[in-house]
Design an enzyme around this catalytic site. Sequence first.
Site, PDB file in Angstrom:
ATOM      1  N   SER A 187      40.754  94.306  68.412  1.00 32.14           N
ATOM      2  CA  SER A 187      41.228  94.333  67.034  1.00 32.14           C
ATOM      3  C   SER A 187      40.952  95.726  66.465  1.00 32.14           C
ATOM      4  O   SER A 187      39.815  96.191  66.499  1.00 32.14           O
ATOM      5  CB  SER A 187      40.468  93.257  66.250  1.00 32.14           C
ATOM      6  OG  SER A 187      40.793  93.322  64.883  1.00 32.14           O
ATOM      7  N   LYS A 211      45.565  94.533  68.692  1.00 34.96           N
ATOM      8  CA  LYS A 211      45.872  93.885  67.404  1.00 34.96           C
ATOM      9  C   LYS A 211      45.597  94.889  66.301  1.00 34.96           C
ATOM     10  O   LYS A 211      44.493  95.440  66.219  1.00 34.96           O
ATOM     11  CB  LYS A 211      45.009  92.637  67.263  1.00 34.96           C
ATOM     12  CG  LYS A 211      44.711  92.163  65.842  1.00 34.96           C
ATOM     13  CD  LYS A 211      44.106  90.763  65.864  1.00 34.96           C
ATOM     14  CE  LYS A 211      43.103  90.549  64.741  1.00 34.96           C
ATOM     15  NZ  LYS A 211      42.534  89.188  64.753  1.00 34.96           N
ATOM     16  N   LEU A 212      46.616  95.140  65.476  1.00 37.96           N
ATOM     17  CA  LEU A 212      46.448  96.063  64.354  1.00 37.96           C
ATOM     18  C   LEU A 212      46.203  95.269  63.089  1.00 37.96           C
ATOM     19  O   LEU A 212      46.967  94.354  62.755  1.00 37.96           O
ATOM     20  CB  LEU A 212      47.703  96.916  64.159  1.00 37.96           C
ATOM     21  CG  LEU A 212      48.175  97.785  65.333  1.00 37.96           C
ATOM     22  CD1 LEU A 212      49.398  98.597  64.913  1.00 37.96           C
ATOM     23  CD2 LEU A 212      47.057  98.699  65.822  1.00 37.96           C
ATOM     24  N   LYS A 213      45.162  95.619  62.361  1.00 36.92           N
ATOM     25  CA  LYS A 213      44.960  95.059  61.038  1.00 36.92           C
ATOM     26  C   LYS A 213      45.988  95.692  60.105  1.00 36.92           C
ATOM     27  O   LYS A 213      46.192  96.920  60.152  1.00 36.92           O
ATOM     28  CB  LYS A 213      43.547  95.382  60.550  1.00 36.92           C
ATOM     29  CG  LYS A 213      42.475  94.640  61.324  1.00 36.92           C
ATOM     30  CD  LYS A 213      42.539  93.166  61.001  1.00 36.92           C
ATOM     31  CE  LYS A 213      41.318  92.434  61.506  1.00 36.92           C
ATOM     32  NZ  LYS A 213      41.369  91.006  61.123  1.00 36.92           N
ATOM     33  N   ASP A 238      47.597  91.569  62.188  1.00 39.64           N
ATOM     34  CA  ASP A 238      46.794  90.577  61.465  1.00 39.64           C
ATOM     35  C   ASP A 238      46.666  91.014  60.014  1.00 39.64           C
ATOM     36  O   ASP A 238      46.112  92.077  59.721  1.00 39.64           O
ATOM     37  CB  ASP A 238      45.402  90.485  62.105  1.00 39.64           C
ATOM     38  CG  ASP A 238      44.511  89.449  61.424  1.00 39.64           C
ATOM     39  OD1 ASP A 238      44.991  88.750  60.510  1.00 39.64           O
ATOM     40  OD2 ASP A 238      43.333  89.352  61.812  1.00 39.64           O
ATOM     41  N   ASN A 276      45.309  88.975  57.450  1.00 40.46           N
ATOM     42  CA  ASN A 276      44.198  88.342  56.713  1.00 40.46           C
ATOM     43  C   ASN A 276      44.613  87.968  55.286  1.00 40.46           C
ATOM     44  O   ASN A 276      43.922  88.310  54.329  1.00 40.46           O
ATOM     45  CB  ASN A 276      42.965  89.248  56.675  1.00 40.46           C
ATOM     46  CG  ASN A 276      42.245  89.327  58.011  1.00 40.46           C
ATOM     47  OD1 ASN A 276      42.217  90.375  58.633  1.00 40.46           O
ATOM     48  ND2 ASN A 276      41.666  88.218  58.465  1.00 40.46           N
ATOM     49  N   GLU A 283      49.664  87.467  62.339  1.00 42.62           N
ATOM     50  CA  GLU A 283      48.594  86.515  62.077  1.00 42.62           C
ATOM     51  C   GLU A 283      48.319  86.408  60.578  1.00 42.62           C
ATOM     52  O   GLU A 283      48.125  87.420  59.903  1.00 42.62           O
ATOM     53  CB  GLU A 283      47.338  87.015  62.821  1.00 42.62           C
ATOM     54  CG  GLU A 283      46.173  86.069  62.786  1.00 42.62           C
ATOM     55  CD  GLU A 283      44.966  86.651  63.549  1.00 42.62           C
ATOM     56  OE1 GLU A 283      45.093  87.682  64.225  1.00 42.62           O
ATOM     57  OE2 GLU A 283      43.888  86.050  63.434  1.00 42.62           O
ATOM     58  N   ASP A 341      45.353  81.640  61.303  1.00 39.23           N
ATOM     59  CA  ASP A 341      43.919  81.818  61.539  1.00 39.23           C
ATOM     60  C   ASP A 341      43.192  81.066  60.421  1.00 39.23           C
ATOM     61  O   ASP A 341      42.810  79.897  60.573  1.00 39.23           O
ATOM     62  CB  ASP A 341      43.586  83.325  61.547  1.00 39.23           C
ATOM     63  CG  ASP A 341      42.101  83.639  61.574  1.00 39.23           C
ATOM     64  OD1 ASP A 341      41.296  82.718  61.788  1.00 39.23           O
ATOM     65  OD2 ASP A 341      41.720  84.806  61.378  1.00 39.23           O
ATOM     66  N   LYS A 400      39.025  79.998  66.219  1.00 40.25           N
ATOM     67  CA  LYS A 400      37.679  80.561  66.047  1.00 40.25           C
ATOM     68  C   LYS A 400      36.731  79.384  65.881  1.00 40.25           C
ATOM     69  O   LYS A 400      36.795  78.673  64.870  1.00 40.25           O
ATOM     70  CB  LYS A 400      37.608  81.429  64.795  1.00 40.25           C
ATOM     71  CG  LYS A 400      38.253  82.787  64.914  1.00 40.25           C
ATOM     72  CD  LYS A 400      38.081  83.547  63.613  1.00 40.25           C
ATOM     73  CE  LYS A 400      38.795  84.883  63.654  1.00 40.25           C
ATOM     74  NZ  LYS A 400      39.060  85.392  62.288  1.00 40.25           N
ATOM     75  N   GLY A 432      37.788  86.380  67.120  1.00 39.18           N
ATOM     76  CA  GLY A 432      36.429  86.917  67.147  1.00 39.18           C
ATOM     77  C   GLY A 432      35.942  87.185  65.743  1.00 39.18           C
ATOM     78  O   GLY A 432      36.744  87.383  64.823  1.00 39.18           O
TER      79      GLY A 432
HETATM   80  O1  NPG Z   1      36.762  91.257  67.862  1.00 38.72           O
HETATM   81  O2  NPG Z   1      35.165  90.033  67.093  1.00 38.72           O
HETATM   82  C1  NPG Z   1      36.207  90.665  66.949  1.00 38.72           C
HETATM   83  C2  NPG Z   1      36.809  90.724  65.569  1.00 38.72           C
HETATM   84  C3  NPG Z   1      38.263  90.480  65.540  1.00 38.72           C
HETATM   85  O3  NPG Z   1      39.625  91.227  63.761  1.00 38.72           O
HETATM   86  C4  NPG Z   1      38.774  90.458  64.130  1.00 38.72           C
HETATM   87  N1  NPG Z   1      38.239  89.557  63.336  1.00 38.72           N
HETATM   88  O4  NPG Z   1      40.284  88.364  60.747  1.00 38.72           O
HETATM   89  O5  NPG Z   1      40.155  87.907  62.819  1.00 38.72           O
HETATM   90  C5  NPG Z   1      39.733  88.497  61.831  1.00 38.72           C
HETATM   91  C6  NPG Z   1      38.570  89.435  61.956  1.00 38.72           C
HETATM   92  C7  NPG Z   1      37.331  89.006  61.243  1.00 38.72           C
HETATM   93  C8  NPG Z   1      36.149  89.598  61.548  1.00 38.72           C
HETATM   94  C9  NPG Z   1      37.332  88.048  60.313  1.00 38.72           C
HETATM   95  C10 NPG Z   1      34.988  89.216  60.937  1.00 38.72           C
HETATM   96  C11 NPG Z   1      36.162  87.665  59.683  1.00 38.72           C
HETATM   97  C12 NPG Z   1      34.999  88.263  59.999  1.00 38.72           C
END
Ligand code: NPG
Length: 368
Positions: free
Chosen positions: A135, A161-163, A189, A191, A214, A239, A263, A291
């Site tokens: 990510s 994966k690009l935020k 992603d 969020n 996502e 998610d 998750k 993750g």
């Molecule tokens: O590789 O552990 C990892 C993180 C991957 O981008 C990632 N997690 O929105 O999925 C998500 C994001 C996240 C991380 C969300 C921490 C919440 C807490």
Amino acid sequence: MKLTGVELRWISMPLVAPFRTSFGTQTSRDVLLLRVVTDEAEGWGECVAMTDPLYSSEYVEAAADVLRRFLVPALAAAGPLEAHAVAHVLEPFRGHRMAKAALEMGVLDAELRAQGRSFGQQLGAVHDRVPCGVSVGIMDSVPALLDAVGGYLDEGYVRIKLKIEPGWDVEPVRAVRERYGDDVLLQVDANTAYTLADARHLARLDPFGLLLIEQPLDEEDVLGHADLAKQIRTPVCLDESIVSARSAAAAIRLGAAAIVNIKPGRVGGYLEARKIHDVCVAHGVPVWCGGMLETGLGRAANVALAALPGFTLPGDTSGSGRYYHRDITEPFVLDRGHLAVPTGPGLGVVPREDELASVTTATEWLAV
Ligand code: NPG
């Protein structure tokens, strides 16, 4: 087994680089760990809640509070301790899935260690290694992003994966495609950073052949995701909206989820995560393992889960080094883009005492 007590342990781990998402920037990861002590064995649980309630309503101190006040006392009062019964015992308490997941994980780890069985065996893993994605956070500039992506591809990650967020979406995706080509498995992603009014804008991602987008919309906007799915070609993956097997089944029925990110922390534990996997497999919906910047403990369990047959897409199961210079367990190191599924009893890993001590900020013993 009989529960002797639970140790809460707060740790603080610096990140190798700031991690920016549409809900904030992290420079360190504060994690609540649980050491579940029974008359037969000890087990480790990791709570994925963050310090602030920005990704979900849960946060570290709320998890500690509900564990101390309600969850651990209820489990202690419930008679013989069995991992498969934990969710049922905790069911009267609404929500707090991340806290519940951590407690169930610790009990399951203790139980499996006592039995000499691994998480992978228990969950139904069918692979001994899993392909790993990474990510990539929002960056200050496109060149910085391209450098980061190039570095991860060199390390062997098989999926990027690009935020994204409004103002950082089409251009970074275009730049990554132009630089690294169409063969890179690429997904985005959001969020929850968009609304349905952004549908035409999000359709501009269609030409880039993304694996998925996502959680573009609010976690409660399941119908919005179903509507959006009719207006864009990129498959919609949920998610935040998926908090249980029941919610997964509903989202699939509504046409809101072509793909599901599982998750375990978000859904109340590894056993519920397996149920979601089963629901998705039954509907032909691919899943992948998300993750939450886990330490080696949570990472070990996630890698075991990701080895189930329905996990047909690479997960956010990165190597420890993606986030941490030093992990509290033996680090997970990528081997040609894959991580090995641990085979030892329980999680198959334990914290290294010196590492654990060096990141611990507080402990509390909950006697029962
Ligand atoms: O590789 O552990 C990892 C993180 C991957 O981008 C990632 N997690 O929105 O999925 C998500 C994001 C996240 C991380 C969300 C921490 C919440 C807490």
